[in-house]
Design a protein around this motif. Structure first.
Motif, short mmCIF file in Angstrom:
data_model
loop_
_atom_site.label_atom_id
_atom_site.label_comp_id
_atom_site.label_asym_id
_atom_site.label_seq_id
_atom_site.Cartn_x
_atom_site.Cartn_y
_atom_site.Cartn_z
N ALA A 109 -59.32 4.29 -145.24
CA ALA A 109 -60.19 4.11 -144.08
C ALA A 109 -59.47 3.37 -142.97
O ALA A 109 -59.60 3.71 -141.78
CB ALA A 109 -61.46 3.35 -144.49
N GLU A 110 -58.67 2.36 -143.33
CA GLU A 110 -57.90 1.62 -142.33
C GLU A 110 -56.87 2.54 -141.67
O GLU A 110 -56.69 2.50 -140.45
CB GLU A 110 -57.23 0.41 -142.98
CG GLU A 110 -56.42 -0.44 -142.04
CD GLU A 110 -57.25 -1.09 -140.95
OE1 GLU A 110 -56.67 -1.48 -139.93
OE2 GLU A 110 -58.49 -1.21 -141.10
N ARG A 113 -58.70 4.80 -139.27
CA ARG A 113 -59.10 4.04 -138.08
C ARG A 113 -57.90 3.83 -137.16
O ARG A 113 -58.01 4.04 -135.94
CB ARG A 113 -59.68 2.68 -138.49
CG ARG A 113 -60.25 1.88 -137.32
CD ARG A 113 -60.59 0.46 -137.72
NE ARG A 113 -59.43 -0.34 -138.05
CZ ARG A 113 -58.59 -0.89 -137.16
NH1 ARG A 113 -58.76 -0.69 -135.89
NH2 ARG A 113 -57.57 -1.61 -137.57
N LEU A 114 -56.76 3.46 -137.74
CA LEU A 114 -55.56 3.28 -136.91
C LEU A 114 -55.14 4.59 -136.27
O LEU A 114 -54.74 4.62 -135.09
CB LEU A 114 -54.42 2.72 -137.77
CG LEU A 114 -54.55 1.26 -138.18
CD1 LEU A 114 -53.44 0.89 -139.15
CD2 LEU A 114 -54.53 0.36 -136.97
N LEU A 116 -57.02 7.09 -135.46
CA LEU A 116 -57.96 7.47 -134.41
C LEU A 116 -57.81 6.60 -133.17
O LEU A 116 -57.97 7.08 -132.05
CB LEU A 116 -59.39 7.40 -134.91
CG LEU A 116 -59.80 8.47 -135.92
CD1 LEU A 116 -61.19 8.20 -136.43
CD2 LEU A 116 -59.74 9.85 -135.27
N THR A 117 -57.53 5.32 -133.35
CA THR A 117 -57.51 4.43 -132.19
C THR A 117 -56.12 4.21 -131.63
O THR A 117 -55.91 4.37 -130.44
CB THR A 117 -58.12 3.06 -132.56
OG1 THR A 117 -57.41 2.51 -133.66
CG2 THR A 117 -59.57 3.20 -132.90
N TYR A 133 -58.05 9.80 -131.23
CA TYR A 133 -59.05 9.33 -130.28
C TYR A 133 -58.47 9.35 -128.88
O TYR A 133 -59.08 9.82 -127.92
CB TYR A 133 -59.51 7.92 -130.67
CG TYR A 133 -60.62 7.38 -129.81
CD1 TYR A 133 -61.94 7.72 -130.07
CD2 TYR A 133 -60.36 6.54 -128.75
CE1 TYR A 133 -62.97 7.24 -129.30
CE2 TYR A 133 -61.37 6.04 -127.96
CZ TYR A 133 -62.68 6.40 -128.24
OH TYR A 133 -63.70 5.92 -127.46
#
Length: 161
Positions: A109-110, A113-114, A116-117, A133
């Motif tokens: 998940a981390e 998240r990284l 995507l951002t 993202y």
């Protein structure tokens, strides 16, 4: 000796014989009482042994049953103990597996998240790629703002013109 002394001596002898006879009677009564006590003690001992025998006869089946239960339950206790240890081992193993899966999920998940951002470095020394993202969502948002601005400008122009 005078008659008085003889009388006194005769009554004294009678008195002593009376005391001696009474003492002998008291001794005889004590002996009879002791014999009676011995008989009572013998009867009590016999009664106690009979009661003990009766209790023993009544308790023997219970003792036998208890020994049989003990022999029957002994293997079951060993089996339950062994199975309990196996279950504890399996529970520990599963707990560790669940913890590992949780840690792996948190790590993934981390990473997502990284990605995507911020983006992720693929090769050391090269600058990181832009995240999904940044590549997709930000341009769409920017285009959406531009389209809103154009709509607003057209509406304003219609009202003014």
């Amino acid at each position: 000796m005078t008659c008085y002394h003889q009388l006194e001596r005769g009554s004294m002898t009678t008195f002593l014989w009376t005391v001696e006879i009474l003492m002998a009677a008291a001794l005889l009564v004590e002996m009879i009482a002791l014999v009676g006590l011995a008989l009572v003690a013998t009867r009590a001992a016999r009664s106690a042994s009979e009661i003990t025998e009766q209790v023993t006869q009544r308790v023997k089946p219970s003792i036998r049953l208890l020994n049989e239960l003990k022999q029957t339950l002994q293997p079951l206790v060993k089996t339950i103990s062994h199975e309990g240890k196996e279950i504890a081992s399996l529970a520990t193993t599963r707990s560790k597996a669940i913890q590992a899966a949780y840690d792996d999920t948190a790590r993934r998940a981390e990473r997502i998240r990284l990605r995507l951002t911020k983006g992720v470095e693929t090769v050391e020394g090269q600058p990181p790629r832009r995240g999904v993202y940044s590549q997709v969502v930000e341009p769409v948002q920017t285009a959406s703002h531009v389209v809103r601005g154009l709509k607003l400008a057209l509406w304003f122009l219609r009202r003014v013109a």
